[in-house]
Write an enzyme that holds these catalytic residues in place. Structure first.
Site, PDB file in Angstrom:
ATOM      1  N   GLU A 306      71.001  -8.889 -69.065  1.00 15.69           N
ATOM      2  CA  GLU A 306      71.615  -9.316 -67.812  1.00 15.69           C
ATOM      3  C   GLU A 306      71.022 -10.631 -67.318  1.00 15.69           C
ATOM      4  OE1 GLU A 306      74.186  -8.119 -66.510  1.00 15.69           O
ATOM      5  OE2 GLU A 306      74.379  -6.035 -67.132  1.00 15.69           O
ATOM      6  N   ARG A 310      73.264 -14.091 -67.137  1.00 14.69           N
ATOM      7  CA  ARG A 310      73.533 -14.536 -65.769  1.00 14.69           C
ATOM      8  C   ARG A 310      72.641 -15.699 -65.347  1.00 14.69           C
ATOM      9  NH1 ARG A 310      75.641  -9.530 -62.175  1.00 14.69           N
ATOM     10  NH2 ARG A 310      75.971  -7.980 -63.806  1.00 14.69           N
ATOM     11  N   ASP A 440      80.727  -3.943 -76.620  1.00 16.51           N
ATOM     12  CA  ASP A 440      81.737  -4.998 -76.527  1.00 16.51           C
ATOM     13  C   ASP A 440      81.281  -6.367 -77.004  1.00 16.51           C
ATOM     14  OD1 ASP A 440      79.960  -5.104 -74.407  1.00 16.51           O
ATOM     15  OD2 ASP A 440      81.490  -5.279 -72.845  1.00 16.51           O
ATOM     16  N   GLU A 577      87.386  -9.263 -67.158  1.00 19.29           N
ATOM     17  CA  GLU A 577      87.721  -9.317 -68.587  1.00 19.29           C
ATOM     18  C   GLU A 577      89.193  -9.627 -68.858  1.00 19.29           C
ATOM     19  OE1 GLU A 577      83.840  -7.793 -68.189  1.00 19.29           O
ATOM     20  OE2 GLU A 577      85.680  -7.020 -67.275  1.00 19.29           O
TER      21      GLU A 577
END
Length: 675
Positions: A306, A310, A440, A577
């Site tokens: 993360e 980010r 994913d 998405e």
């Protein structure tokens, strides 16, 4: 007369002279005839056994005495060299340099006996690293003083207090898979988070000034739809600035803040969005906060994945777009502080890292990391290496990619968990294969890394991607029985099909189209179009026209709606998405139908998610009268969702040229390299 095993025979020198034909003192004659060696051997053999043993013992004692009187520094040097070769000691060089520093900077004072003792004992401790408790080494990598304290208690702590002042360096565990050639680079980066290539970050960036990024220019909104998105961003930003400034996320209903990592996620995540939108005032105030207030010294665990996508991605993207090297300097320090994650026994990174303590460990709830997380840091770390000309960041993530490539897969598909201790996929009952949560972006980054590095033929990245997409087509793709919607399900235990698709999976149509644009087969294009339509239907089938977090699909054997939602999965988190996929379809094809589809969804967000202090996630997309506002505005709303809306509605579909830029998983554009 006593019996004897030996007969003594003594020859006078005169006798020897008579035998040899010379005088008893003629050494040259003796040497020339070889008689001396024979007589000595015969004399030795004729000595009693006890006498021979005494002579040998005397010779041995003489040799040992000589060894004991060798210069002590020669023995120490030989010992240190042997220890380094055998154990690859991570601390030895630092002990030497620390003692040398004490010697040179101590006003000609001698190093105390305690310091020399400390060095000696620490060397012993380091040499035993490989024998440390296996579970302890597997589950946590700590700074050396912490690790030593755990194993050797107060003695080790006291020794470190003697040797180190200020911020103590970290050492590689003996079980680490890092090659010796890279060990020094890795240690140097971790031990000196404010340095690059042996000098301060600021000095290094001055040295590479000619190679730094140049400022990019954007025109700002050019139509009503783009202006509407900019207005949505400014409304979100105003609420965040008023109620949550400097904190990670805004809670727009209670008008308070939500803290996750304590890194001002919303600010850093939004930098490039503001720059692209032309919001100069907002960008500058965010830039000032990053420069003056963003620090990474807090002793708090953060998630490697993360924070990488980010914060590291946000800083790098802001640097590339604005040309402001301050962002690159912050990114370099953060990159150094994230490196302890790679100090696992296998080299597969731990999921959690403490930026202040420079320590890393597996998640508290499991020994495993998510496969998507360890495979979705490569774009950012590689770009950090290419931007700073410091190779260690790219080296570490490239090794992770190599290890992942070497593992066995199910038609190119991977389980969603991997163990950082063993470096292998978790093949238990939880070995789910999914292109949704925890799986994913593994597939996304295979393609995007290949694009980032110049689209090389026969690269393992693209070969793994193509094999995986074949696995999707043959193992995961299904159609609903009535309306024939195409969807991508999951495999439970690697074999049992489940007709479930996360909203996260709706990144896949855009990724497939991007791959087709770069030479992938037409089967990828067909699946991309079909899947895009299904994702759109997950929005349109709901009364709010907002998609749920998870959708289920009917199987031929059951009498169910083609697409249905379970109550616990009916929330919408403002995710990006599907808007991301619409953007790729518009940017690559130029077809404005995709803009219209996006506008319908944008208006749904305006209707159901907008509140007085920003936008909020909602708990129920199935009822327009009871959406159950959840009171959280994630940073990806500003970083991804609104950015993709803005680019989707642009009159210039190449506002971000996909031939020159690649978006990371948090929608931060990074430059494509030639190789």
């Amino acid at each position: 007369m006593e019996k004897s095993d030996h007969i003594a025979l003594t020859l006078s020198s005169a006798s020897i002279a008579n035998i040899t034909g010379g005088t008893g003192n003629d050494e040259s004659n003796l040497a020339g005839s070889g008689f001396t060696r024979k007589s000595l051997r015969r004399s030795w053999n004729q000595l009693p056994r006890c006498q021979r043993n005494l002579i040998l013992l005397a010779i041995t004692a003489f040799c040992l005495t000589i060894l004991l009187y060798l210069p002590g520094d020669q023995l120490i040097a030989a010992s240190e060299k042997d220890m380094q070769e055998k154990a690859g000691l991570p601390f030895l060089n630092r002990h030497e340099s620390t003692l040398q520093s004490l010697q040179s900077n101590g006003d000609n004072k001698e190093v105390s006996a305690n310091e020399i003792k400390a060095e000696s004992l620490l060397n012993e401790i380091d040499a035993k690293d490989k024998l440390d408790d296996k579970v302890e080494m597997e589950n946590v990598v700590k700074m050396p003083e912490t690790a030593l304290a755990d194993v050797h208690h107060d003695k080790a702590v006291n020794l470190i207090d003697i040797l180190y002042n200020g911020e103590e360096p970290i050492g590689l565990p003996a079980t680490s898979q890092v090659p010796l050639s890279e060990r020094a680079q890795l240690e140097d980066a971790i031990n000196n988070p404010y340095n690059l290539a042996g000098v301060s970050i600021e000095e290094h960036l001055k040295n590479i000034a000619p190679h730094l990024a140049k400022k990019q220019h954007f025109s700002g909104p050019t139509n009503e739809r783009q202006s509407a998105v900019v207005a949505a961003f400014k409304h979100s930003w105003a609420g965040y600035k008023k109620y949550a400034w400097g904190h990670d996320n805004l809670k727009p209903i209670s008008q308070t803040s939500h803290e996750w990592f304590g890194l001002g996620l919303t600010i850093v995540d939004s930098l490039d969005t503001m720059y692209i939108m032309g919001l100069e005032e907002e960008f500058n105030e965010a830039r000032d906060w990053v420069n003056k207030s963003l620090t990474f010294r807090a002793k708090r665990d953060v998630n490697l994945f993360e924070v990488t996508i980010r914060v590291l991605g946000g800083l790098l993207s802001a640097y590339h777009l604005s040309g402001d090297k301050m962002f690159l300097g912050k990114a370099a320090e953060l990159g150094n502080r994230l490196l302890p994650s790679f100090l696992s026994p296998s080299g597969i990174p731990y999921s959690d890292v403490n930026l202040g303590d420079l320590s890393a460990h597996a998640p508290k709830w499991s020994p495993d990391s998510s496969t998507s997380e360890v495979a979705t840091i490569q774009l950012e770390f590689r770009d950090l290496s290419r931007s700073t000309n410091v190779p260690i960041y790219e080296t570490m993530v490239s090794e992770v990619s190599k290890k992942l490539h070497a593992l066995d897969k199910n038609h190119g598909l991977v389980p969603i968990f991997i163990n950082a201790n063993t470096g292998t996929f978790t093949l238990s009952n939880y070995a789910t294969i999914s292109l949704g949560a925890r799986g994913d972006s593994y597939y996304e980054y295979l393609l995007k890394q290949w694009i980032q590095t110049g689209r090389k033929d026969n690269d393992n990245l693209i070969l793994d991607y193509m094999q995986a997409m074949d696995g999707v087509l043959t193992k995961l793709m299904r159609r609903t029985p009535k309306e024939h919607w195409v969807y991508v399900g999951e495999l439970i235990n690697g074999k049992d099909f489940k007709p479930k698709m996360d909203h996260l999976t709706c990144y896949l149509p855009g990724t497939l189209l991007l791959g087709h644009q770069n030479g992938m087969p037409d089967s990828h294009l067909i699946l991309a179009k079909d899947l895009l339509e299904t994702c759109y239907q997950t929005y349109m089938k709901q009364p709010t026209q907002l998609a749920p977090e998870i959708s289920y699909f009917a199987l031929p054997s059951k009498d169910e709606p083609d697409i249905y939602v379970k109550p616990n999965d009916a929330h919408n988190l403002l995710r990006p998405e599907f808007i991301e996929s619409l953007y790729y379809f518009y940017a690559i094809t130029g077809n404005r139908t995709y803009q219209d589809m996006g506008w319908t969804i944008f208006q749904a967000f305006e209707t159901h998610a907008k509140v007085s202090a920003g936008y909020t996630s909602i708990g129920n997309v199935k009822n327009t009268l009871n959406t159950r506002l959840r009171d959280l505005m994630e940073s990806f709303w500003l970083s991804e969702t609104l950015k993709y809306f803005y680019l989707l509605f642009s009159d210039n579909r190449k506002e971000i040229d996909l031939e020159q830029w690649v978006f990371n998983s948090e929608a931060h554009p990074l430059p494509v390299r030639e190789h």
